[in-house]
Every structure is written in structure tokens, then in C-alpha cells.
Design a protein around this motif. Structure first.
Motif, PDB file in Angstrom:
ATOM      1  N   TYR A 142       0.845  -1.183   0.000  1.00 48.34           N
ATOM      2  CA  TYR A 142       0.000   0.000   0.000  1.00 48.34           C
ATOM      3  C   TYR A 142       0.886   1.240   0.000  1.00 48.34           C
ATOM      4  O   TYR A 142       1.813   1.357   0.810  1.00 48.34           O
ATOM      5  CB  TYR A 142      -0.912   0.029   1.235  1.00 48.34           C
ATOM      6  N   PHE A 143       0.580   2.160  -0.918  1.00 44.33           N
ATOM      7  CA  PHE A 143       1.226   3.469  -0.923  1.00 44.33           C
ATOM      8  C   PHE A 143       0.442   4.356   0.038  1.00 44.33           C
ATOM      9  O   PHE A 143      -0.757   4.597  -0.168  1.00 44.33           O
ATOM     10  CB  PHE A 143       1.216   4.067  -2.324  1.00 44.33           C
ATOM     11  N   ILE A 144       1.097   4.837   1.074  1.00 44.16           N
ATOM     12  CA  ILE A 144       0.392   5.539   2.148  1.00 44.16           C
ATOM     13  C   ILE A 144       0.584   7.052   2.068  1.00 44.16           C
ATOM     14  O   ILE A 144      -0.364   7.818   2.242  1.00 44.16           O
ATOM     15  CB  ILE A 144       0.863   5.001   3.510  1.00 44.16           C
ATOM     16  N   ARG A 145       1.808   7.484   1.805  1.00 43.16           N
ATOM     17  CA  ARG A 145       2.104   8.910   1.666  1.00 43.16           C
ATOM     18  C   ARG A 145       3.086   9.100   0.523  1.00 43.16           C
ATOM     19  O   ARG A 145       3.870   8.207   0.228  1.00 43.16           O
ATOM     20  CB  ARG A 145       2.743   9.468   2.953  1.00 43.16           C
ATOM     21  N   PRO A 146       3.089  10.294  -0.095  1.00 44.41           N
ATOM     22  CA  PRO A 146       4.132  10.576  -1.094  1.00 44.41           C
ATOM     23  C   PRO A 146       5.484  10.691  -0.421  1.00 44.41           C
ATOM     24  O   PRO A 146       5.581  11.136   0.729  1.00 44.41           O
ATOM     25  CB  PRO A 146       3.684  11.905  -1.712  1.00 44.41           C
ATOM     26  N   GLY A 147       6.528  10.278  -1.137  1.00 42.40           N
ATOM     27  CA  GLY A 147       7.879  10.356  -0.598  1.00 42.40           C
ATOM     28  C   GLY A 147       8.642  11.532  -1.172  1.00 42.40           C
ATOM     29  O   GLY A 147       8.354  12.011  -2.278  1.00 42.40           O
ATOM     30  N   ASP A 148       9.618  12.003  -0.424  1.00 43.17           N
ATOM     31  CA  ASP A 148      10.490  13.118  -0.811  1.00 43.17           C
ATOM     32  C   ASP A 148      11.749  12.538  -1.440  1.00 43.17           C
ATOM     33  O   ASP A 148      12.538  11.867  -0.772  1.00 43.17           O
ATOM     34  CB  ASP A 148      10.817  13.944   0.435  1.00 43.17           C
ATOM     35  N   SER A 149      11.974  12.808  -2.725  1.00 40.65           N
ATOM     36  CA  SER A 149      13.105  12.199  -3.422  1.00 40.65           C
ATOM     37  C   SER A 149      14.458  12.767  -2.996  1.00 40.65           C
ATOM     38  O   SER A 149      15.500  12.224  -3.358  1.00 40.65           O
ATOM     39  CB  SER A 149      12.950  12.354  -4.940  1.00 40.65           C
TER      40      SER A 149
END
Length: 339
Positions: free
Chosen positions: A119-126
Motif C-alpha cells: 500500500y502506498f500511504i504517503r508521497p515520498g520526498d526524493s
């Protein structure tokens, strides 16, 4: 590189706040070569172990809960124009993290991955490192199960459960591969995007994967036929190391590129449409047979349904000789902002 050793916390998300001094800067050599960059991203570094002590609440007793030991890894992200982590990258890194902990258990032997549910829960910071906390749920006679949490800034951005199995004989059948033009007869991304100068286009052309859509790519121009089906040829642009875990990870990575496109194609949309608000919600894979992603694979994709601002994509990935390597399912948020 710093490590965290036997850290006691009351919540899993806090594991990622431990020893955040790890350097994950890519080398210049990696950035100059998309495949080396991807391999560097997947080369997770051990960051020690953590011990999570769940809080006892309600009717639970000490006998109902137990402290859990987690193996922690850290990795960097690929640079993206919008600063958000590509979901397929986190999937691939989770495969690597879970697989490494299976390989580290003495006496298990080689247990390839056979399923992944995430599950993708939050956007990530690259621009920020990602920590992967791996929990050993079970090592049985034939199966090993791992839970992986990918974390940034004290929060989980992806949660996945992975299962690995000792190779075994059994019943064997598979679906047949579609009859489509060979990859050398399908336009490349460079041919599709010739003459277009934009940061997103430059990013698309720097992929580690050669991706060719039989029905025509949906970067900027919609397909003439509004069909909820498409076929995509893919392979790494260079040969990869002979590591089955790595090939499974890169399959997971590339499986997230285009699966939602069957939804876009059905409704005459393209990635470049400024009204489009897409996001992956979950992702599942079943690895049926060994396969290499540095040889051509055909990714058959279809969408059986879209409703409620969400769309479902289903896929089958075949080797070029017609062997079914894996099946894929993903639901995504596919919203179109009204003018």
C-alpha cells in the motif's frame, strides 16, 4: 555510515528517526548512467537493528504482544522533476530489503520471492533518504514472510508484505501471450517524444528501462482508440547482474511505470494533461516463474473498471518466448480536475 543498534521505541514509525546521519548521495558515475543509478538506488545499506515495544492497550495483556526485532536498511531515491519518489522505486527497494533478510537466515537456502502486496500511504520526498524496517513474520519449511515499512520524516510512506518460497514442483499451466509486433517494430520513447523539450520529457528519456507501447505511448498524444487494453515491451537498457532477487526488484520497479495507462487510454487521457491527478494506491505482484528484465518482456495491461475517482489495472508480464513470469494488479487514484 551511522548505525542504530538495539534502539527501543514504542512506535514503528519512529525507527526512521534513528541515526539520520547516513549519506546517500549518488556518485557522479551513477548519475551519468541510468542503469548504474538504478543499481545504486537498489544497493541498500544496513542501518543496524531496532527493537519495537508495542504499547499494551484495552484488553491486551503482556502475553498478547511481544517485542519485535527489525532489520533496518537505508537507501536514496532517484531524482525526479517534481521531487516526489517514484512508487516503483520504493517497491523495488522493499523487495531488496525483504529478500536480503531471507538470505541472511542460515539454512533456508535460496527462496525466491513469489508474492508482494503493498500500500502506498504517503508521497515520498526524493531528496531525503528512505529507511526500510523489515520484520520477520515467519520462516517455515517452505515459505518465508516479511513485512517491510518504508519511512521518511517519522512516517510510513509504503507498507508491504512479501512472501518467499523454496522452489518446488507441482501443477503447471499458464495463459497464452498476445500476438503483437516485435519490439524492434514499435516506436521508442525517443521517437515518440522527438522535438519536445521539457523537464518531464528529459526525465522520461533518461530511464533505465526501454519502454515501447505497441498501441502508441500516452505521454502527450491520446490514442485514437479508446480501449482499456494495451501491450508494452520493456527491458533494461543494459545487462544486469545475474541475481534473481535484483531482477525481481527491477520487475517490480518497471511494473509501476504504465499499468494505469489502460485507464487513461480508455478515457482519451495522457500523462501530460494538466487536469490529471493520478496516484498509485496499492500494488500486488505474483511471481510465477524465473525471468530476466534485461531481456525483452511483454507487459499486457487492461482495466476492468474505473469508478469513484479510482481505476483498477491488471497486467501479465511474459518473457519474449511466451513464458508467463508474473501477474500484477494495481488500483490508482485517477482524478480529472474540472476546468
Amino acid at each position: 555510515m551511522g548505525t542504530s543498534s538495539q534502539v527501543f521505541v514504542n512506535g514503528l514509525d519512529r525507527v526512521c528517526q534513528v541515526s539520520d546521519d547516513n549519506s546517500t548521495d549518488p556518485t557522479a558515475d551513477a548519475l551519468d548512467n541510468p542503469v548504474r543509478d538504478l543499481l545504486d538506488v537498489l544497493d541498500l545499506q544496513p542501518a543496524g537493528r531496532a527493537q519495537v515495544s508495542p504499547e499494551v492497550t484495552g484488553d491486551a495483556t503482556d502475553a498478547d504482544v511481544s517485542e519485535r526485532n527489525l532489520d533496518v536498511f537505508v537507501g536514496r531515491s532517484q531524482v525526479t522533476p517534481h521531487g516526489r519518489v517514484f512508487g516503483g522505486q520504493v517497491l523495488a527497494q522493499s523487495v531488496m530489503a525483504g529478500g536480503r533478510t531471507v538470505r541472511s537466515v542460515e539454512g533456508l537456502g535460496e527462496r525466491p520471492i513469489h508474492s508482494l502486496h503493498a500500500y502506498f500511504i504517503r508521497p515520498g520526498d526524493s531528496s531525503h533518504p528512505i529507511r526500510f524496517a523489515v520484520e520477520n513474520l515467519r520462516d517455515g519449511r517452505s515459505f518465508s514472510v516479511r513485512r517491510v515499512h518504508a519511512m521518511q520524516y517519522g512516517h510510513t510512506i509504503l507498507s508491504a508484505t512479501l512472501s518467499f518460497q523454496t522452489p518446488a514442483d507441482g501443477l503447471d499451466h499458464q495463459a497464452a501471450m498476445n500476438s503483437v509486433p516485435d519490439p524492434d517494430r514499435v516506436r521508442t520513447a525517443a521517437e515518440e517524444l522527438a522535438g519536445v523539450d521539457h523537464p518531464a520529457v528529459r526525465h522520461w528519456l533518461r530511464r533505465a528501462m526501454d519502454v515501447r507501447t505497441v498501441e502508441g505511448a500516452l505521454y502527450l498524444v491520446p490514442g485514437r482508440q479508446h480501449s482499456a487494453h494495451q501491450n508494452v515491451w520493456m527491458k533494461a537498457i543494459e545487462q544486469l547482474p545475474d541475481d534473481p532477487l535484483l531482477h525481481a526488484a527491477v520487475l517490480a520497479y518497471s511494473s509501476d511505470y504504465s499499468l494505469l495507462e489502460s485507464i487513461l487510454r480508455r478515457h482519451g487521457l495522457v500523462w501530460g494533461d494538466r487536469r490529471l491527478r493520478p496516484a498509485s494506491l496499492d500494488h500486488a505482484m505474483w511471481f510465477h516463474r524465473p525471468g530476466r528484465i534485461d531481456d525483452w518482456v511483454l507487459y499486457e495491461q487492461e482495466s476492468p473498471s474505473a469508478s469513484g475517482g479510482r481505476g483498477l489495472g491488471l497486467g501479465k508480464i511474459f518473457s519474449i518466448d511466451g513464458t508467463l513470469i508474473c501477474s500484477v494488479a494495481q488500483e490508482g487514484m485517477v482524478r480529472v480536475k474540472q476546468d
